[in-house]
Design a protein around this motif. Structure first.
Motif, PDB file in Angstrom:
ATOM      1  N   TYR A 104       0.853  -1.185   0.000  1.00  0.00           N
ATOM      2  CA  TYR A 104       0.000   0.000   0.000  1.00  0.00           C
ATOM      3  C   TYR A 104       0.890   1.237   0.000  1.00  0.00           C
ATOM      4  O   TYR A 104       1.909   1.270   0.690  1.00  0.00           O
ATOM      5  CB  TYR A 104      -0.891  -0.033   1.246  1.00  0.00           C
ATOM      6  N   CYS A 106       1.272   5.801  -1.330  1.00  0.00           N
ATOM      7  CA  CYS A 106       0.630   7.021  -1.805  1.00  0.00           C
ATOM      8  C   CYS A 106       1.639   7.831  -2.597  1.00  0.00           C
ATOM      9  O   CYS A 106       2.843   7.560  -2.559  1.00  0.00           O
ATOM     10  CB  CYS A 106       0.078   7.831  -0.631  1.00  0.00           C
ATOM     11  N   TRP A 107       1.149   8.813  -3.351  1.00  0.00           N
ATOM     12  CA  TRP A 107       2.028   9.680  -4.107  1.00  0.00           C
ATOM     13  C   TRP A 107       1.574  11.129  -3.933  1.00  0.00           C
ATOM     14  O   TRP A 107       0.387  11.401  -3.733  1.00  0.00           O
ATOM     15  CB  TRP A 107       2.113   9.273  -5.580  1.00  0.00           C
ATOM     16  N   CYS A 108       2.584  12.011  -3.962  1.00  0.00           N
ATOM     17  CA  CYS A 108       2.331  13.406  -3.599  1.00  0.00           C
ATOM     18  C   CYS A 108       2.839  14.367  -4.676  1.00  0.00           C
ATOM     19  O   CYS A 108       3.656  14.011  -5.523  1.00  0.00           O
ATOM     20  CB  CYS A 108       3.057  13.744  -2.305  1.00  0.00           C
ATOM     21  N   MET A 114      -1.009  15.169  -0.874  1.00  0.00           N
ATOM     22  CA  MET A 114      -1.322  13.833  -1.380  1.00  0.00           C
ATOM     23  C   MET A 114      -2.229  13.884  -2.602  1.00  0.00           C
ATOM     24  O   MET A 114      -3.291  14.489  -2.582  1.00  0.00           O
ATOM     25  CB  MET A 114      -1.964  13.001  -0.281  1.00  0.00           C
ATOM     26  N   ASP A 116      -3.090  10.824  -4.410  1.00  0.00           N
ATOM     27  CA  ASP A 116      -3.981   9.674  -4.237  1.00  0.00           C
ATOM     28  C   ASP A 116      -3.211   8.578  -3.504  1.00  0.00           C
ATOM     29  O   ASP A 116      -1.991   8.666  -3.370  1.00  0.00           O
ATOM     30  CB  ASP A 116      -4.484   9.151  -5.598  1.00  0.00           C
ATOM     31  N   ASP A 117      -3.927   7.578  -3.042  1.00  0.00           N
ATOM     32  CA  ASP A 117      -3.282   6.388  -2.491  1.00  0.00           C
ATOM     33  C   ASP A 117      -3.719   5.179  -3.314  1.00  0.00           C
ATOM     34  O   ASP A 117      -4.644   5.276  -4.112  1.00  0.00           O
ATOM     35  CB  ASP A 117      -3.607   6.205  -0.998  1.00  0.00           C
ATOM     36  N   SER A 132      -5.457   2.776  -8.346  1.00  0.00           N
ATOM     37  CA  SER A 132      -5.873   3.990  -7.637  1.00  0.00           C
ATOM     38  C   SER A 132      -7.384   4.172  -7.773  1.00  0.00           C
ATOM     39  O   SER A 132      -7.996   3.645  -8.713  1.00  0.00           O
ATOM     40  CB  SER A 132      -5.151   5.211  -8.204  1.00  0.00           C
ATOM     41  N   GLU A 266      -8.036  15.270  -3.057  1.00  0.00           N
ATOM     42  CA  GLU A 266      -6.948  14.992  -3.996  1.00  0.00           C
ATOM     43  C   GLU A 266      -6.253  16.303  -4.378  1.00  0.00           C
ATOM     44  O   GLU A 266      -6.906  17.242  -4.835  1.00  0.00           O
ATOM     45  CB  GLU A 266      -7.503  14.304  -5.243  1.00  0.00           C
ATOM     46  N   PRO A 279       0.667  13.241   3.796  1.00  0.00           N
ATOM     47  CA  PRO A 279       0.559  11.905   4.416  1.00  0.00           C
ATOM     48  C   PRO A 279       0.661  11.974   5.940  1.00  0.00           C
ATOM     49  O   PRO A 279       0.017  11.179   6.631  1.00  0.00           O
ATOM     50  CB  PRO A 279       1.744  11.146   3.814  1.00  0.00           C
TER      51      PRO A 279
END
Lengths: 409, 539
Positions: A104, A106-108, A114, A116-117, A132, A266, A279
């Protein structure tokens, strides 16, 4: 003449373009939707519930149930540079992710907000699948710029996927003839020849979004209906049933999982400054690895970690039983100092508690937390102020969800 | 010899709840149980390999959510799963189906009677109003109406305020409600006989009254005042059978340091100088404690477990005359498949709930007539549920079991006592009736457990097998339960208490009796109260 008045006018044809897309399982799942309770997800017609939301929630907790994750976005990241590119994209270190493992993440943005995760699946040496909740192709394409050997492909429509969750789920998969499935550990992947045919591959991961024992099944769309039939045949004596969005939302709150548009906004769709989250604010600091090579948002996130996030996502057990929908939180019963807000809330039928996820200003987490709740009693608005207790563990985390082989249902 | 702070007699759910709250307050508590297993009438047992029966009580609605939450019973393994639908079979014709969805249910009711489909809304509103008032009293100690203690006066005023809050007209209705029959009450709402019969049936469950008997309306209310997650009147299964409730409470109790001893039936409560000081077990062991709490029914406690000489004059007679008639039986049937019923759609959702073989008001009354004559009817009222239809843990996959609660079953037969042949015939009367609605049912039977009042008394310990530990009529409710003057859980012997369903608020797996008794005991011992206040959805 107004087209609507014309009796010869073909309504279906006129508005065909406005119809929602249907998923690979629609021909089967729609039969269960006897209440016609549809909503939408990423352009797909999607069930709010099929028969009864409470019933479907209990299928997840008591027997087993399927959730159509075809509308979930899926991307293949392939090529020799796939790992390096991904590691630059996401905050977690995926360089140690083994083949047939899932994690699991996420990206920023570069500001550490953030986007999405999702989950990433390592399918082979140079092939990953990233999932996603919302479309992210534009961002991923941008992120791939500068890497020589990497390709990002949107395969959302080319994979049929079904989450299969609940205490009897492993038994049903065993009954389907999937040998060794009971040995599949959480976040591991196994491949099976579907119906004994090695040309047809069924991929199963022990993943899910309910906090209970569960799996996700991935197959070529041509095999989708056959998979549904096989699964429902095997699951007949185990009360298999599809569940919709309402039941999923109940299960995920109990598990303490976050949703875009609910716990976080988002980043790329956020209008107002800092109405998105980091995060650390979402209590996902464990997803951020500063020891790995540079990644998007690193500098901003390091500052966020050092300074401490303004807000932190917490799990709350709220006195009484009135759902604290959209409630403000305060540091005393007098409701003078506003310290946060509720993001998701529900009465938990299994735990028998009034539970919530909430954003609370970090410096107030250790003190008293009071919720101002508005509700209606036979159309009259009522208000009450009740105390909340911070809970550190998920509200629902049965041992069977972690055990391998899963414990007896 | 070890001396306990408290000994509780009987590991039924109320005894265990009482123990949990006493142990939580730091007391050193022992629960003694005559059987090899715990649970009393909230018990799950595997009598046939792979099938787990809820041998006595079979569904849950009354269990106080406050206690579930406070003792964290979910952590101790308890999950309650609600009903989805119920079906009531008339003597013939189209069955009455209660669907979980309101609009679907309304449409179905209209097929039986448009008048009644509309009237059902008012009926539900009125019943909810009545239920809400009585629910507020469940976890409160009834006031002593003759006492001038500030606490009693305060509680009486509180009670009066609740009643006055209904408004004058409703107050009259409420008074009538406590004394009227289920049938008369329902006459005000419904015209269709099957609807009336279906709605009246909770009014006779477990009681030695008929649908036409004064007092049966309250029994009806008693069965609908529970809730599942705030849905008043809703019922649910305890996952793993009703024993899961007792086991979870027992686990909480042990977590607080409590001790349980099974195979430890009590011969007699030890009394010295007018004070209870312990118990003598059937094996002769003597156990000492500062207080003794009986979870047995009032009649059994005072007529079987105490030396008459230890009782103040008049108490023995009161206990002997306590109304605790045996009126119900239970047949648990293991099945090789799911039974199918004629005139019912092949809809798996409506299997996930109760079935009432109500027949008609007349049918139910004729069954009551049989009981009065010491007979069991060949056309009994049966309330069934097939827990395996939605609890995967109680039967092998694809197999099922059916819980059949039978009203009526006499404690003593007119032609003599019960014997094996008559017991079998009683079971057969139930199976024959179900077979009439479900041809082929008999062929599915793998195993059966037949329980007349005799078995229930001998195994569970309930006098005459009365499921409520004493009739729920107004003369035995609130400050009259079990006897006037002894409704506050303190018994006529010093240091002795009662915590079973013979005390307020009465029968049902509510855990409220045990919790209420604990609150009183802790007050007497000057210990901090560990029992939570009840909280409601309808506040």
């Amino acid at each position: 003449m107004n087209t609507l008045m014309n009796s010869n006018h073909d309504l279906a044809a006129a508005y065909e373009d406005e119809q929602l897309q249907v998923t690979h399982f629609h021909a089967r799942s729609s039969k269960f939707n006897i209440r016609e309770a549809w909503t939408a997800w990423n352009g797909y017609k999607f069930a709010d519930y099929y028969y009864d939301a409470q019933y479907e929630y209990f299928c997840v907790r008591n027997s087993c149930a399927t959730y159509d994750i075809c509308p979930m976005q899926k991307y293949y990241i392939t090529g020799k540079d796939a790992m390096t590119m991904l590691n630059r994209l996401v905050t977690r270190d995926i360089s140690k992710l083994n083949i047939n493992r899932v994690t699991y993440l996420c990206w920023c943005t570069d500001d550490g907000r953030m986007i999405d995760d999702g989950t990433v699946f390592r399918l082979s040496e140079d092939k990953y699948m990233l999932t996603s909740g919302s479309p992210c192709i534009a961002w991923f394409k941008k992120a791939a710029v500068g890497y020589d050997d990497v390709e990002v492909t949107d395969v959302s429509d080319e994979i049929a996927a079904l989450a299969f969750q609940g205490p009897t789920s492993c038994e049903v998969l065993k009954k389907m003839g999937l040998e060794g499935i009971e040995n599949l550990k959480p976040f591991n992947i196994m491949h099976f020849p579907f119906k004994g045919d090695s040309d047809k591959k069924l991929t199963i991961s022990r993943t899910g979004f309910t906090g209970d024992l569960g799996y996700e099944l991935w197959i070529d769309p041509s095999q989708a209906l056959d998979l549904w039939d096989e699964l429902y045949l095997a699951g007949e004596d185990y009360n298999i049933h599809p569940y919709g969005e309402t039941a999923l939302n109940m299960a995920r709150i109990e598990a303490g999982f976050i949703l875009p548009g609910t716990e976080f906004n988002e980043a790329l769709k956020t209008v107002h400054l800092h109405h998105d989250q980091t995060p650390f604010e979402l209590n996902l600091g464990w997803l951020v690895d500063f020891k790995k090579p540079h990644f998007n948002g690193r500098t901003a996130l390091l500052k966020d970690k050092t300074d401490g996030p303004e807000y932190t996502l917490v799990k709350l057990d709220i006195d009484g039983n009135k759902a604290a929908d959209d409630s403000y939180l305060y540091d005393s019963k007098k409701c003078k100092n506003h310290i946060g807000y509720i993001t998701s809330t529900m009465w938990s039928p299994v735990v028998k508690a009034n539970i919530a996820l909430a954003m609370v200003k970090t410096k107030y987490i250790k003190g008293q937390i009071w919720a101002e709740i508005y509700y209606s009693k036979e159309i009259r608005p009522k208000q009450k102020i009740v105390e909340c207790t911070v809970v550190n563990k998920p509200f629902w985390a049965p041992a069977r969800a972690r055990a391998t082989p899963p414990l007896r249902y | 010899m070890k001396k306990y702070d408290a000994i509780i007699i009987g590991a039924g759910h109320n005894g265990l709840t009482n123990g949990a709250y006493l142990a939580k307050a730091g007391l050193n508590v022992l629960v003694v149980e005559k059987n090899a297993y715990i649970g009393g009438a909230a018990v799950s047992r595997e009598l046939e390999n792979g099938w787990i029966y809820s041998n006595c009580s079979y569904v849950s609605s009354m269990l106080r959510q406050t206690i579930h939450r406070d003792l964290n019973l979910t952590k101790h393994g308890l999950v309650l799963v609600p009903y989805l639908g119920t079906v009531n079979f008339g003597d013939n014709g189209k069955p009455l189906i209660h669907y979980h969805d309101g609009n679907v249910g309304y449409n179905h009711l209209r097929q039986h009677s448009a008048h009644d489909a509309d009237s059902m809304f008012k009926f539900q509103a009125d019943l909810t109003r009545y239920a809400q008032l009585i629910r507020k009293t469940l976890m409160r100690t009834p006031p002593n109406p003759t006492s001038f203690k500030p606490r009693d006066i305060k509680e009486l005023l509180w009670l009066a305020k609740q009643f006055w809050g209904l408004g004058e007209k409703e107050l009259y209705e409420y008074m009538r409600f406590f004394t009227t029959s289920a049938e008369e009450f329902l006459d005000d709402y419904f015209e269709n006989d099957l609807i009336k019969a279906a709605m009246a049936s909770p009014g006779i469950i477990g009681t030695a009254l008929g649908v036409y008997s004064p007092g049966s309306a309250y029994i009806l209310l008693h069965h609908v005042m529970g809730d599942v997650d705030g849905n008043i009147g809703a019922w649910g299964l305890a996952r793993g059978g009703m024993g899961a409730i007792s086991n979870a409470i027992a686990s909480a109790f042990k977590g607080f340091g409590g001790e349980i001893r099974t195979n430890a039936g009590v011969q007699q409560v030890l009394v010295e100088n007018g004070k209870a000081v312990g118990v003598v077990l059937e094996n002769g062991d003597e156990l000492r404690a500062n207080i003794v709490v009986s979870n047995l029914d009032a009649k059994r406690t005072f007529t079987k477990c105490m030396d008459k000489k230890d009782l103040p004059p008049g108490i023995y007679e009161k206990a002997k005359n306590f109304k605790i008639r045996g009126s119900s039986g239970k047949v648990n049937i293991a099945l090789s498949g799911l039974p199918k019923f004629t005139n019912l759609p092949d809809n798996k959702f409506i299997n996930q709930g109760g079935q009432g073989f109500v027949g008609s008001l007349e049918t139910m009354e004729r069954a009551y007539d049989c009981w009065k004559h010491g007979l069991f009817s060949d056309d009994p009222f049966i309330e069934t549920v097939i827990p395996s239809a939605w609890d995967p843990t109680v039967a092998p996959p694809g197999k099922h079991w059916m819980s059949c609660f039978v009203q009526y079953c006499p404690p003593v037969l007119a032609n003599g006592g019960w014997n094996a042949k008559q017991k079998e015939a009683f079971g057969q009367s139930v199976i024959d009736k179900i077979e009439r609605y479900s041809p082929g049912f008999k062929d599915l039977i793998v195993h059966k457990e037949i329980r007349t009042p005799v078995e229930i008394e001998n195994e569970v310990g309930l006098t005459e097998g009365n499921i409520f530990q004493g009739e729920l009529t107004i003369d035995q409710l609130l400050f009259n339960r079990p006897f006037p003057g002894y409704a506050q859980y303190r018994m006529p012997i010093k240091n002795m208490y009662m915590c079973g369903a013979s005390t307020h608020p009465g029968g049902g797996v509510s855990a409220a009796c045990g919790a209420n008794a604990a609150r009183e005991i802790l007050m007497d011992l000057r210990k901090p109260n560990t029992v939570p206040e009840d909280s409601f959805y309808d506040e």
